[in-house]
Design a protein around this motif. Structure first.
Motif, mmCIF file in Angstrom:
data_model
loop_
_atom_site.group_PDB
_atom_site.id
_atom_site.type_symbol
_atom_site.label_atom_id
_atom_site.label_comp_id
_atom_site.label_asym_id
_atom_site.label_seq_id
_atom_site.Cartn_x
_atom_site.Cartn_y
_atom_site.Cartn_z
ATOM 1 N N ASN A 1 0.835 -1.218 0.000
ATOM 2 C CA ASN A 1 0.000 0.000 0.000
ATOM 3 C C ASN A 1 0.863 1.258 0.000
ATOM 4 O OD1 ASN A 1 -2.306 -1.567 0.004
ATOM 5 N ND2 ASN A 1 -2.528 -1.499 2.245
ATOM 6 N N PHE A 2 1.980 1.220 0.761
ATOM 7 C CA PHE A 2 2.849 2.408 0.837
ATOM 8 C C PHE A 2 3.922 2.415 -0.243
ATOM 9 C CE2 PHE A 2 1.378 2.230 5.321
ATOM 10 C CZ PHE A 2 0.778 3.475 5.367
ATOM 11 N N GLY A 3 3.965 1.354 -1.015
ATOM 12 C CA GLY A 3 4.975 1.291 -2.069
ATOM 13 C C GLY A 3 6.392 1.210 -1.544
ATOM 14 N N LEU A 4 6.570 0.486 -0.408
ATOM 15 C CA LEU A 4 7.904 0.371 0.203
ATOM 16 C C LEU A 4 8.636 -0.831 -0.357
ATOM 17 C CD1 LEU A 4 7.161 1.066 3.992
ATOM 18 C CD2 LEU A 4 8.311 2.573 2.358
ATOM 19 N N ARG A 5 9.955 -0.708 -0.386
ATOM 20 C CA ARG A 5 10.773 -1.830 -0.800
ATOM 21 C C ARG A 5 12.161 -1.680 -0.157
ATOM 22 N NH1 ARG A 5 11.955 -4.022 -6.960
ATOM 23 N NH2 ARG A 5 13.348 -5.739 -6.323
ATOM 24 N N PHE A 6 12.587 -2.793 0.457
ATOM 25 C CA PHE A 6 13.899 -2.788 1.096
ATOM 26 C C PHE A 6 14.909 -3.488 0.206
ATOM 27 C CE2 PHE A 6 11.102 -3.211 5.049
ATOM 28 C CZ PHE A 6 11.001 -1.841 5.208
ATOM 29 N N ASP A 7 16.110 -2.998 0.234
ATOM 30 C CA ASP A 7 17.182 -3.672 -0.480
ATOM 31 C C ASP A 7 17.500 -4.990 0.206
ATOM 32 O OD1 ASP A 7 17.385 -1.573 -2.253
ATOM 33 O OD2 ASP A 7 18.905 -0.517 -1.044
ATOM 34 N N TYR A 8 17.784 -5.990 -0.564
ATOM 35 C CA TYR A 8 18.107 -7.299 -0.009
ATOM 36 C C TYR A 8 19.518 -7.665 -0.418
ATOM 37 C CZ TYR A 8 16.264 -8.255 -4.664
ATOM 38 O OH TYR A 8 16.007 -8.213 -6.003
ATOM 39 N N PRO A 9 20.215 -8.400 0.433
ATOM 40 C CA PRO A 9 21.610 -8.729 0.168
ATOM 41 C C PRO A 9 21.740 -9.910 -0.783
ATOM 42 C CG PRO A 9 20.963 -9.640 2.269
ATOM 43 C CD PRO A 9 19.767 -8.872 1.760
ATOM 44 N N ALA A 10 22.946 -10.114 -1.238
ATOM 45 C CA ALA A 10 23.221 -11.283 -2.060
ATOM 46 C C ALA A 10 23.099 -12.544 -1.208
ATOM 47 C CB ALA A 10 24.601 -11.170 -2.669
ATOM 48 N N LYS A 11 22.971 -13.656 -1.902
ATOM 49 C CA LYS A 11 22.712 -14.915 -1.221
ATOM 50 C C LYS A 11 23.839 -15.274 -0.247
ATOM 51 C CE LYS A 11 21.439 -19.698 -2.243
ATOM 52 N NZ LYS A 11 21.186 -20.681 -3.333
ATOM 53 N N ASP A 12 25.048 -15.001 -0.660
ATOM 54 C CA ASP A 12 26.197 -15.371 0.183
ATOM 55 C C ASP A 12 26.580 -14.281 1.188
ATOM 56 O OD1 ASP A 12 26.952 -13.610 -1.712
ATOM 57 O OD2 ASP A 12 28.878 -14.571 -2.187
ATOM 58 N N LYS A 13 25.833 -13.206 1.272
ATOM 59 C CA LYS A 13 26.173 -12.104 2.192
ATOM 60 C C LYS A 13 25.071 -11.820 3.193
ATOM 61 C CE LYS A 13 29.327 -9.760 -0.983
ATOM 62 N NZ LYS A 13 29.643 -8.495 -1.674
ATOM 63 N N ILE A 14 24.214 -12.808 3.387
ATOM 64 C CA ILE A 14 23.126 -12.613 4.353
ATOM 65 C C ILE A 14 23.717 -12.688 5.760
ATOM 66 C CG2 ILE A 14 20.937 -13.485 5.204
ATOM 67 C CD1 ILE A 14 20.499 -14.724 2.449
ATOM 68 N N ALA A 15 23.453 -11.660 6.585
ATOM 69 C CA ALA A 15 23.904 -11.613 7.988
ATOM 70 C C ALA A 15 22.687 -11.516 8.888
ATOM 71 C CB ALA A 15 24.836 -10.436 8.226
ATOM 72 N N LYS A 16 22.528 -12.501 9.709
ATOM 73 C CA LYS A 16 21.371 -12.507 10.598
ATOM 74 C C LYS A 16 21.544 -11.444 11.672
ATOM 75 C CE LYS A 16 18.608 -15.603 13.455
ATOM 76 N NZ LYS A 16 18.453 -16.973 13.997
ATOM 77 N N GLY A 17 20.555 -10.567 11.818
ATOM 78 C CA GLY A 17 20.618 -9.533 12.839
ATOM 79 C C GLY A 17 19.846 -8.289 12.463
ATOM 80 N N PHE A 18 20.090 -7.225 13.229
ATOM 81 C CA PHE A 18 19.354 -5.979 13.038
ATOM 82 C C PHE A 18 20.226 -4.981 12.296
ATOM 83 C CE2 PHE A 18 17.489 -7.905 16.806
ATOM 84 C CZ PHE A 18 16.137 -7.764 16.581
ATOM 85 N N ARG A 19 19.587 -4.149 11.517
ATOM 86 C CA ARG A 19 20.264 -3.024 10.881
ATOM 87 C C ARG A 19 19.264 -1.912 10.623
ATOM 88 N NH1 ARG A 19 20.107 -3.093 5.062
ATOM 89 N NH2 ARG A 19 18.985 -4.898 4.227
#
Length: 481
Positions: free
Chosen positions: A94-112
């Motif tokens: 509804n708000f037209g939001l989109r977050f950037d997502y990391p590459a498959k091998d650079k996923i880091a579990k946690g907060f940012r």
């Protein structure tokens, strides 16, 4: 740097550290309370969304049931790497939001933290791993929360704490410096008083202080007491110097007279002995007579100088604090001997003595020689100032003291002169040039009396005579057999 400035600096430094620690504690408490619940919600939302992923048991394909439970305050986004598909929650669509997502091998579990179109979000990001794919990441799950309000709150709190701490520190430094200056102002008075004493000779000044009896008050009291003692010592020292100068001046004067007489007679003898008999109209008998008179004058003046030097040595011994050996002295034999020997002194008055047997068994602690010297000084003075009449010697008792009384019917003194008769070289005006003496006898006598722990009373009337009573403490003993 002054003490008050150092105290203020130390106080301000300690306060700054305490304010910094308190501000950090407050900020940390608010931060963790603000973000703690939010992070827990993001984690719960992520775990619930992760459960929607499954693998078809027939063909082994990845199946995505949705983006999880709807929550208007949370934004969920899932990106599947295999199908390259992006699934979002309704509110993001509804708000037209989109977050950037990391590459498959650079996923880091946690907060940012991320910023999208000027909006701040806290994202919890985690890989989705399925057993069917050997636990390799097949997708990335992102659950976010809008944190503009929280960040603004924390920013305002940080500004308030910084500004408040800085303002408090400035106020504390200002008032601390004022209070330190007020508290240390008495020290300035101490310094002023010390400088005044250093640059001048007025030791009577004292530091005024009306504050509480704290350390400063005790310091000022101590300084005032010290100034009082210094003033007393300085006064005594000045009096001592004045007495010394007066003593030297009087001694010089007294010594100059006999020396002048001796020198004049020696010059006269030298001239006379160089003359031939009959020369200058002087016969041998006249030269002999003049020589005898000159020798007699020289002898008299030499005796006078000897007495003066002996008296000055006694007074010098007194000034240096030297004492004499003491022992019990029997009064009856000593006073009987003094009465007998006094009758042979040069005198014109009648010598009358009282009953000395009342002194049987009475002792004083002292030095017999000095006691005799002291009594002969009073008796000799009485004879000198009594051209006619009588001089008497007797004793009286009062409590634990014996009083040796010497009374004369001589010229007496004015009552105003009594306080000065024990001063060195002092002689009553009526006696100057009439009676022989140099004015040291009574000073020596007073010193001897003081060394024996006694005292002296003087009763006098001009033209009627003088009475001296020398009081000495008794040492009682059984009567002599």
């Amino acid at each position: 740097m002054s003490i008050r400035l150092r105290l203020t600096a130390w106080y301000s430094g300690i306060l700054a550290v305490m304010l910094l620690a308190l501000s950090a504690a407050i900020y940390g408490f608010v931060y963790f309370n603000t973000y703690g619940d939010l992070k827990d919600r993001l984690k719960v939302q992520s775990e619930q969304t992760k459960l929607l992923f499954s693998v078809d048991r027939y063909n082994g394909e990845l199946k995505l049931g949705g983006v999880g439970p709807e929550n208007s305050n949370l934004y969920t986004q899932i990106y599947t790497y295999g199908s390259k598909s992006l699934s979002q929650s309704t509110n993001m669509i509804n708000f037209g939001l989109r977050f950037d997502y990391p590459a498959k091998d650079k996923i880091a579990k946690g907060f940012r933290n991320v910023v999208v179109d000027g909006n701040q979000f806290l994202i919890y990001e985690m890989p989705i791993e399925l057993e069917h794919y050997n636990n390799n990441p097949v997708a990335v799950l992102q659950v976010a929360a809008y944190v503009n309000e929280q960040n603004k709150l924390l920013e305002r709190l940080k500004n308030i704490l910084l500004v408040g701490s800085f303002a408090t520190l400035i106020a504390a430094f200002t008032f601390g410096l004022f209070l330190a200056r007020k508290a240390m102002s008495p020290i300035g008075k101490v310094i002023e008083a010390a400088n005044g004493i250093q640059t001048g000779t007025d030791l009577s000044s004292r530091i005024e202080y009306d504050g509480p009896p704290d350390e400063i008050g005790r310091l000022i009291e101590t300084v005032n007491n010290m100034l009082g003692r210094m003033e007393g010592f300085y006064t005594e020292l000045e009096d001592s110097y004045a007495a010394q100068r007066r003593f030297v001046s009087d001694a010089s004067h007294e010594l100059r007279t006999p020396l002048t007489t001796i020198r004049g007679n020696i010059d006269l003898l030298q001239k006379v002995w160089e003359m031939e008999p009959g020369e200058g109209k002087m016969s041998e008998a006249e030269i002999r007579q003049l020589s005898m008179e000159s020798v007699k004058d020289i002898a008299d003046e030499s005796k006078r100088m000897s007495r003066l030097v002996a008296d000055m040595l006694s007074l010098a011994r007194a000034d240096t604090g030297r004492t004499f050996e003491i022992e019990p002295v029997a009064l009856e034999p000593m006073m009987t001997e003094i009465a007998r020997r006094a009758s042979f002194l040069p005198r014109q008055a009648e010598w009358v003595t009282g009953d000395m047997s009342v002194l049987n068994g009475k002792y004083v602690v002292g030095n017999k020689d000095y006691l005799q010297q002291m009594l002969f000084i009073f008796i000799d003075n009485a004879f000198k100032y009594t051209p006619s009449g009588e001089v008497s010697l007797d004793t009286i008792f009062y409590q634990n003291q014996v009083g040796i009384r010497i009374t004369d019917t001589g010229i007496g003194m004015d009552k105003d002169e009594v306080p000065y008769i024990f001063d060195r070289f002092y002689r009553a005006d009526e006696s100057r040039g009439i009676t022989e003496g140099i004015g040291l006898g009574l000073s020596i006598a007073k010193w001897i009396i003081d060394e024996h722990g006694g005292s002296v009373e003087v009763v006098t009337r001009q033209g009627e005579g003088t009475t001296f009573v020398i009081w000495l403490p008794l040492l009682f003993a059984p009567p002599l057999e």
